[in-house]
Design an enzyme around this catalytic site. Structure first.
Site, PDB file in Angstrom:
ATOM      1  N   GLU A 187       8.953 -13.160   0.513  1.00 43.48           N
ATOM      2  CA  GLU A 187       8.229 -13.224  -0.759  1.00 43.48           C
ATOM      3  C   GLU A 187       8.801 -14.317  -1.661  1.00 43.48           C
ATOM      4  O   GLU A 187       8.056 -15.098  -2.272  1.00 43.48           O
ATOM      5  CB  GLU A 187       8.299 -11.870  -1.468  1.00 43.48           C
ATOM      6  CG  GLU A 187       7.435 -10.802  -0.826  1.00 43.48           C
ATOM      7  CD  GLU A 187       7.590  -9.432  -1.469  1.00 43.48           C
ATOM      8  OE1 GLU A 187       6.806  -8.539  -1.131  1.00 43.48           O
ATOM      9  OE2 GLU A 187       8.500  -9.260  -2.311  1.00 43.48           O
TER      10      GLU A 187
ATOM     11  N   LYS B  92      11.829   2.939  -0.141  1.00 40.21           N
ATOM     12  CA  LYS B  92      10.957   1.787   0.098  1.00 40.21           C
ATOM     13  C   LYS B  92      11.796   0.513   0.161  1.00 40.21           C
ATOM     14  O   LYS B  92      12.634   0.265  -0.701  1.00 40.21           O
ATOM     15  CB  LYS B  92       9.922   1.688  -1.012  1.00 40.21           C
ATOM     16  CG  LYS B  92       8.754   0.753  -0.704  1.00 40.21           C
ATOM     17  CD  LYS B  92       7.676   0.903  -1.780  1.00 40.21           C
ATOM     18  CE  LYS B  92       6.419   0.145  -1.422  1.00 40.21           C
ATOM     19  NZ  LYS B  92       6.629  -1.303  -1.365  1.00 40.21           N
TER      20      LYS B  92
ATOM     21  N   SER C 235      11.783  -0.322  -4.632  1.00 38.76           N
ATOM     22  CA  SER C 235      10.999   0.300  -5.689  1.00 38.76           C
ATOM     23  C   SER C 235      11.911   1.051  -6.643  1.00 38.76           C
ATOM     24  O   SER C 235      12.909   1.639  -6.229  1.00 38.76           O
ATOM     25  CB  SER C 235       9.966   1.258  -5.101  1.00 38.76           C
ATOM     26  OG  SER C 235       9.311   1.983  -6.126  1.00 38.76           O
ATOM     27  N   SER C 236      11.536   1.025  -7.912  1.00 39.66           N
ATOM     28  CA  SER C 236      12.288   1.786  -8.915  1.00 39.66           C
ATOM     29  C   SER C 236      11.816   3.228  -8.996  1.00 39.66           C
ATOM     30  O   SER C 236      12.455   4.056  -9.658  1.00 39.66           O
ATOM     31  CB  SER C 236      12.120   1.119 -10.288  1.00 39.66           C
ATOM     32  OG  SER C 236      10.755   1.118 -10.672  1.00 39.66           O
TER      33      SER C 236
ATOM     34  N   HIS D 268      -8.509 -14.451  12.247  1.00 41.08           N
ATOM     35  CA  HIS D 268      -9.228 -13.796  11.129  1.00 41.08           C
ATOM     36  C   HIS D 268      -8.579 -12.460  10.773  1.00 41.08           C
ATOM     37  O   HIS D 268      -9.262 -11.550  10.267  1.00 41.08           O
ATOM     38  CB  HIS D 268     -10.711 -13.573  11.467  1.00 41.08           C
ATOM     39  CG  HIS D 268     -11.454 -14.811  11.825  1.00 41.08           C
ATOM     40  ND1 HIS D 268     -12.106 -15.593  10.899  1.00 41.08           N
ATOM     41  CD2 HIS D 268     -11.628 -15.432  13.024  1.00 41.08           C
ATOM     42  CE1 HIS D 268     -12.665 -16.628  11.501  1.00 41.08           C
ATOM     43  NE2 HIS D 268     -12.381 -16.556  12.793  1.00 41.08           N
TER      44      HIS D 268
END
Length: 461
Positions: free
Chosen positions: A326, A319, A313-314, A183
């Site tokens: 994904e 990051k 990230s732009s 869970h």
């Protein structure tokens, strides 16, 4: 620049065809009629069509039905398509006539044009290239042949590669103990060997299911012709065709025991798609586990660190995101969606013919391609290269109150629950609270609560 045309004729009359095109009138009619998408029939399907035409010519020549020089010209023309040439001359939309007749005639016409040029004499698309065949057995056969070949040549090796990668990673990091989760909440400890072993078994199970379904897929429709009776085909054709195709592809095919089954249904492909969906579910589960385990690096679980492949990230410098899991998860989702389309299409076997064959071909081959590429990418750019963050594992284990489960047989569930709640509330290690709340003693508690020992199951000793 002005497009140049030539005039071609078929049973319905004259048609303007681009002068450069290898195809003829019936293909052009399909190009004019079907403007539903940007999706053309898959290359693997076109190559399978060429195998069908090549093998049919060989078989008809062996049976004395087709002149040898015409058969050779057809065989050589088909081989160029098998080798990856002329795919630009197969322009028909996936969303076309449900039998795939347009694609069958596309292959007949291109091969006839090429064969005529080789022979120096006319080769007819219908009378020669399509001899002893119907679109109604050619297209199901091409779906089955393309599926079988791409699975054996691409998907099964890719799944085996992922299995091998998991085996290697288990040997490398398997001894590390981590907090198990149910869970998404802390649970009893497990080892990386156990966790990755579960993943490995999922992939092995999926691979076995796919292999099992191939038996039905390799029993071909060819020889059933228009409605399954074999009209206009020599009675010896089907078996000889399967033998010749086996020699040409090095993949063992047989003639179906019931052509009415192959023409009116796509049950073999529906079942294969279900097995592919199972593989997609396994890849989606593994991908999401990797994403969770990699989450952070400070505010998430931070159990592993996936290989950094590109900026994430732009706007946020530094990051890095779990891009391979994904992408694999999205590919798996597409395979699951494709299975729904194939299931609906499989229901469209109206009397003696299924009439959603082109979309079945498109979706099953896309699923095979997506799974092949996902398995390879996960193996090479996620599983093989991630690092374990042992400091984070130990910190979480030391404070995991659920370890108290091991004390249930000794102190009882209610007392153990009380100790767990106090450990949560006080933010202390479970062993410290248990030492205070019981008279078991530190030495006994260390033995009973040792995370590595708890991964082996069994009763407290």
């Amino acid at each position: 620049m002005t497009q140049k045309f030539r005039i071609e004729k078929d049973s319905m009359g004259e048609v303007k065809v681009p002068s450069f095109a290898l195809y003829q009138a019936q293909t052009q009619r399909a190009v004019d009629n079907f403007h539903f998408s940007q999706h053309k029939m898959p290359v693997a399907f076109i190559q399978a069509l060429a195998y069908v035409k090549q093998t049919a010519a060989t078989t008809n020549a062996q049976l004395g039905l087709l002149e040898g020089d015409i058969a050779v010209a057809i065989e050589e023309a088909a081989q160029t398509i098998i080798d990856g040439h002329h795919t630009e001359h197969f322009p028909i939309d996936v969303f076309q006539t449900g039998s795939g007749t347009s694609s069958n005639m596309n292959a007949n016409e291109v091969i006839a044009t090429l064969a005529s040029a080789k022979l120096g004499a006319p080769v007819n698309p219908n009378d020669h290239v399509n001899m002893g065949q119907s679109s109604n057995d050619v297209i199901p056969t091409a779906i089955q042949v393309s599926s079988a070949l791409t699975i054996e040549n691409s998907l099964l090796p890719a799944l085996e590669h992922l299995i091998s990668s998991l085996k290697s990673k288990r040997k490398q990091i398997g001894q590390n103990v981590k907090t198990g989760r149910t869970h998404l909440m802390d649970a009893m400890p497990i080892t990386f060997d156990q966790e990755l072993g579960g993943w490995q078994y999922q992939i092995e199970h999926a691979k076995q299911a796919i292999e099992h379904q191939l038996t039905a897929v390799k029993a071909l429709a060819q020889g059933g012709t228009a409605v399954g009776t074999g009209i206009n085909a020599d009675p010896r054709f089907a078996a000889a065709f399967a033998d010749n195709l086996t020699q040409a592809t090095r993949c063992h095919f047989t003639a179906s025991e019931n052509f009415f089954f192959n023409l009116s249904s796509q049950d073999a492909i529906v079942a294969l798609s279900g097995a592919l969906k199972t593989a997609a579910v396994a890849i989606l589960k593994i991908s999401n586990d990797l994403r969770w385990m990699n989450s952070g690096p400070l505010a998430g679980l931070g159990e592993i660190e996936l290989q950094g492949l590109q900026p994430g990230s732009s706007i946020m410098p530094g990051k890095v995101n779990p891009v391979i899991p994904e992408a694999a998860a999205m590919a798996a989702a597409q395979v699951i969606g494709n299975d729904t389309t194939i299931t609906v299409a499989g229901q469209s076997g109206n009397f003696q013919l299924n009439v959603m064959l082109p979309v079945v071909a498109h979706n099953i081959l896309e699923s095979i391609e997506l799974l092949s590429n996902s398995a390879t990418a996960l193996a090479d750019k996620a599983i093989a290269s991630f690092n374990v963050r042992e400091d984070n594992l130990k910190q979480a284990l030391d404070k995991n109150p659920i370890l108290v489960t091991a004390l249930n047989p000794v102190i009882g569930y209610l007392k153990a629950a009380d100790i767990a709640k106090k450990a949560y509330a006080e933010g202390k290690a479970i062993i410290d609270v248990a030492d205070r709340e019981t008279d078991l003693g530190r030495e006994v508690l260390e033995r009973l609560l040792a995370p590595a020992k708890l991964t082996q199951g069994g009763l407290a000793e």
